[in-house]
Structures are given as structure tokens and as C-alpha cells.
Write an enzyme that holds these catalytic residues in place. Structure first.
Site, PDB file in Angstrom:
ATOM      1  N   CYS A 242       0.862  -1.194   0.000  1.00 54.54           N
ATOM      2  CA  CYS A 242       0.000   0.000   0.000  1.00 54.54           C
ATOM      3  C   CYS A 242       0.893   1.236   0.000  1.00 54.54           C
ATOM      4  O   CYS A 242       0.745   2.146   0.818  1.00 54.54           O
ATOM      5  CB  CYS A 242      -0.954  -0.026   1.192  1.00 54.54           C
ATOM      6  SG  CYS A 242      -1.850  -1.572   1.388  1.00 54.54           S
ATOM      7  N   ALA A 244       1.771   3.753  -2.343  1.00 57.07           N
ATOM      8  CA  ALA A 244       1.553   5.078  -2.930  1.00 57.07           C
ATOM      9  C   ALA A 244       0.909   6.023  -1.915  1.00 57.07           C
ATOM     10  O   ALA A 244       0.165   5.569  -1.047  1.00 57.07           O
ATOM     11  CB  ALA A 244       0.663   4.949  -4.167  1.00 57.07           C
ATOM     12  N   ASP A 263       0.928  -1.308  -4.798  1.00 57.36           N
ATOM     13  CA  ASP A 263      -0.300  -0.568  -4.545  1.00 57.36           C
ATOM     14  C   ASP A 263      -1.279  -0.883  -5.665  1.00 57.36           C
ATOM     15  O   ASP A 263      -0.862  -1.098  -6.809  1.00 57.36           O
ATOM     16  CB  ASP A 263      -0.033   0.944  -4.483  1.00 57.36           C
ATOM     17  CG  ASP A 263      -1.131   1.703  -3.758  1.00 57.36           C
ATOM     18  OD1 ASP A 263      -0.914   2.105  -2.606  1.00 57.36           O
ATOM     19  OD2 ASP A 263      -2.214   1.888  -4.353  1.00 57.36           O
ATOM     20  N   ASP A 305       1.581   0.051   5.341  1.00 56.16           N
ATOM     21  CA  ASP A 305       0.858   1.276   5.699  1.00 56.16           C
ATOM     22  C   ASP A 305      -0.581   1.050   5.237  1.00 56.16           C
ATOM     23  O   ASP A 305      -0.953   1.395   4.130  1.00 56.16           O
ATOM     24  CB  ASP A 305       1.500   2.467   4.992  1.00 56.16           C
ATOM     25  CG  ASP A 305       0.883   3.796   5.403  1.00 56.16           C
ATOM     26  OD1 ASP A 305      -0.069   3.789   6.218  1.00 56.16           O
ATOM     27  OD2 ASP A 305       1.346   4.838   4.917  1.00 56.16           O
ATOM     28  N   CYS A 358      -2.680   5.788   9.854  1.00 57.97           N
ATOM     29  CA  CYS A 358      -2.735   7.190  10.283  1.00 57.97           C
ATOM     30  C   CYS A 358      -4.086   7.463  10.941  1.00 57.97           C
ATOM     31  O   CYS A 358      -4.870   8.301  10.488  1.00 57.97           O
ATOM     32  CB  CYS A 358      -2.463   8.140   9.126  1.00 57.97           C
ATOM     33  SG  CYS A 358      -3.490   7.911   7.669  1.00 57.97           S
TER      34      CYS A 358
END
Length: 422
Positions: A242, A244, A263, A305, A358
């Protein structure tokens, strides 16, 4: 009408964001009124829209006593202009006469709002005479009730209040250097952080020294930690899942490691290719679904991520709190669990996987990692203070990282765990 035009554009941006559930960046691309503006008018329109979105719940709470009917009962255009008008009065220190008269003029020139001009004028005049103490309201009021409850449940009342207060301010800019952080900090006039990131309060990115020559890229200071925790070197083969748009890929490539960036989004991978070209770095790029793709042979290190709710980036994208739905957020954990299980099939026994999202929500972070450990896929490789100078306060009791912002740091809220493949 010149002063009315940026106010109409700001209201149109709000409508596109809140009614059509678009990000502010997407709204700025789509809004004809905004794109017809130039220079300072364009900047003012963006400022007004951004200021409303940053503090929307408080602004609506301040408006409520001034209205004889619920705010949601007004038309979308009038509702947007009301918010644009009061944010000028209550936050942007616009002279009351200009804030009221020019916002009313914006309604008169806009077919969607023309019929509400008198109502708008009356409410904004009351708002100019009676300003609420927005700062006395709970900071968590900037979010919808459901989101405030989720954050409070996961972070505690103090943690949620801290995260909300952080959202009220424009974020700084952080850079990651390709090779020499101190040199980049000196050239750009930024502050060098202990972790190697460079912090600037504001900047015209493309005008900064080193942009054209690819000496650095924009990357949040917390977002730079996961790749650092892999401790990559030029003998490593690394998979970046993942990947990008590629800030972490660039970090890993800068170590000389053999990096494969995976990605499923081809447009986002194009941005990664552009960034690799600008910086002169190289990586193998694969457009594939990480659930299904596997490397030719297991690797020793992997960075995941995972796609997430992005609720740790609300300081940069405050509209996210209002355009996301709770049911959408609840769909992420299943995908995150699948990806972390898939990562285990790509890494050799004893290899290292760094998982990050995030968002500070436990359902997308700690719960995902705890379940993968319970399933026997991994054990924890706890992070230690010496690896994260300046972020030691973000260590959890388990040895993971939860980068809740504190003081004037300005970084995003990430959850990061380092794991060892069993």
C-alpha cells in the site's frame, strides 16, 4: 461584487465538501466559482472554507441561538453562507460591515441563495453584535458526536480533547531529506528534529531550495517513523505494501535497499513514479492487490501502511470528520486484518513487519495487531526510546507507538507496531 465573489466561492467549497462529501482539495478542483478567482481572492476563499471546516461543530453551536429554526432546515447554500459569514466575524477578524454586507451580496448574486438574502442579513447582524466564546466550548465539539465519543472511548477524555485542540491550528510542513537532513534544514530555513525530519511553519514548496534537484520530499514527521523502524540497509530486500504516493518508499530506497512498492491504485503509483524520478531514487513498482500479490521469494523486511480512516490527519483535512460515516470506518478493520495476515506470507520466519495506520482508533491499530499476535502470526518487536528521539512520550506500554500530537509539534496521529514473523 468583487468582495462577494470569494465569499460565494468559499460557500461553494463548503457545499461540495459537506453536501457532496468531497475533500476540500477535490472541492477546489471542481468549484467553478473558486477557479474563477485569482491571487488574494482565491487565498481568502480557501481560508474561509478551511476555517469553517476546522471548527465546524463549534461554529454551528454558536449559530444555533441566533436562529429560529434548526440550521439543517435552511437551504445548503444559505447554510454555507451563514457559516462563511460568522467565521469572518468570530475567527478571521474581518470588519463586521464587510463580513455582513459582502456575504449578503454573495447571496444576491447566487441563484441558489438569492431568496434567503434578508434572512442571512438578519442572522449575520445578530452574529456581529453577539459573538459566542468559541474557545470556552469543549474542543471535541469540533467533531460530530459519534466521532467525539469514539475518540474519547479510545484515548480518554484528556487525549480526545488534546487531539481536538490540535486540529484548531494550521499544520506545519515537514520534509524528509534524501541524504543530509542538516543540509536541507539549513538550505530551507527549517528546524531539524531529533528524528531527522525538517519542520517549517509554512512555505511555497516548489520554490524551496532542493525541490527541483530532489534533495527532499514532503512527509509528516510521524509518517517518517515506520520506515525508520525497519532499519533498512543496502543488503535488504523490502516490500512496501500500500505504498503510494510513496514517502515511505522514498525513505527505504534512499538506504540503498532493494524495494518493491505495491499498490492497487495506478494513478497514485504515477505520483510515486514522479517522486522517484524527481529524487533520482529507484524502486520496483507493482500495481496489484496486496491481498493477492506475493513476492517471488520471502523478504526479510516489510512495511504495511494499511488503508485506514485517516482520522489522524484531521489537522490537515478537517473535513474528514464530517464527510466520513461511522459505518464506513467500521469497514476498515476487516481489510486491515487481511492485509496483515497476507504480509505474514511474504516475510521469512524471523523477518520484520512494521504495521502502521494514520488513525489513533484502537479498532484499526492495536486491536488488529493484538489479534494477529493471538493468531500466532507474529510476536512484538518493541520499540525503544533510543530509536525515536523526540517521540519517547508516544511509546505505549506494549512497545508500540501512538503519535498523539502534543504542544506545538504539529505532526499527525499514527499507530505503529513493529512485529517479528513467527
Amino acid at each position: 461584487m468583487s468582495g462577494a465573489l470569494p465569499r460565494r466561492a468559499a460557500a461553494e467549497l463548503l457545499m461540495l465538501a459537506l453536501e457532496s462529501r468531497r475533500t476540500l482539495d477535490e472541492a477546489m478542483v471542481k468549484s467553478d466559482s473558486f477557479n474563477d478567482l485569482e491571487g488574494a481572492d482565491r487565498g481568502f476563499a480557501r481560508l474561509m472554507a478551511s476555517a469553517v471546516l476546522r471548527e465546524l461543530g463549534r461554529i454551528d453551536a454558536g449559530l444555533a441561538p441566533l436562529l429560529s429554526r434548526p440550521l439543517e432546515a435552511t437551504s445548503p447554500a444559505i447554510r454555507a453562507l451563514l457559516r462563511v459569514g460568522v467565521v469572518q466575524l468570530w475567527r478571521l477578524e474581518t470588519p463586521p460591515h464587510a463580513a455582513v454586507s459582502e456575504t449578503v451580496e454573495a447571496a444576491k448574486g447566487w441563484p441558489d441563495a438569492r431568496s434567503g438574502g434578508s434572512f442571512l442579513n438578519a442572522v449575520l447582524r445578530r452574529a456581529a453584535e453577539s459573538s459566542p466564546d468559541l474557545d470556552a466550548m469543549p474542543a471535541t465539539l469540533v467533531w460530530p458526536d459519534w466521532l467525539a465519543k469514539r475518540f474519547t472511548n479510545d484515548l480518554g477524555a484528556a487525549g480526545a480533547e488534546q487531539l481536538a485542540a490540535h486540529q484548531l491550528h494550521e499544520p506545519p510542513i515537514f520534509l524528509s531529506a534524501k541524504s543530509d537532513p542538516a543540509q536541507v534544514a539549513e538550505a530551507t530555513g527549517g528546524d531539524l528534529l531529533p528524528t531527522g525530519s525538517i519542520r517549517l511553519d509554512s512555505a511555497n514548496i516548489e520554490a524551496l531550495p532542493g525541490y527541483e534537484t530532489g534533495e527532499w520530499w514532503v512527509q509528516d514527521a510521524a509518517a517518517a517513523l515506520p520506515a525508520k523502524l525497519l532499519a533498512a540497509n543496502d543488503t535488504d530486500r523490502i516490500v512496501d505494501l500500500c505504498a503510494a504516493p510513496g514517502g515511505k518508499t522514498l525513505q527505504l530506497a534512499a538506504t540503498g535497499a532493494d524495494v518493491t512498492a505495491v499498490d492497487r491504485s495506478k494513478p497514485r503509483l504515477e505520483r510515486l513514479r514522479e517522486n522517484l524520478a524527481r529524487t533520482g531514487l529507484s524502486a520496483n513498482i507493482v500495481a496489484a492487490n496486496a491481498d493477492e500479490w506475493r513476492p517471488d521469494a520471502p523478504v526479510s523486511k516489510l512495511l504495511l501502511d494499511a488503508p485506514c480512516s485517516a482520522l489522524g490527519t484531521l489537522r490537515r483535512h478537517p473535513e474528514g470528520a464530517w464527510i466520513k460515516r461511522e459505518t464506513e470506518i467500521d469497514r476498515f478493520p476487516a481489510a486491515q486484518a487481511r492485509l496483515l495476515a497476507a504480509a505474514a506470507e511474504m516475510v521469512s520466519p524471523g523477518g520484520t513487519v512494521v504495521y502502521c495506520v494514520c488513525t489513533p482508533l484502537k479498532s484499526e491499530g492495536q486491536d488488529i495487531v493484538d489479534q494477529a499476535i493471538a493468531d500466532g502470526l507474529y510476536t512484538r518487536q518493541p520499540v525503544v526510546e533510543a530509536e525515536i528521539p523526540g517521540f519517547a512520550h508516544c511509546l505505549t506500554p506494549e512497545g508500540d507507538l501512538l503519535t498523539l500530537p502534543s504542544g506545538g509539534a504539529g505532526h499527525d496521529a499514527f499507530y505503529i507496531a513493529r512485529l517479528q514473523r513467527t
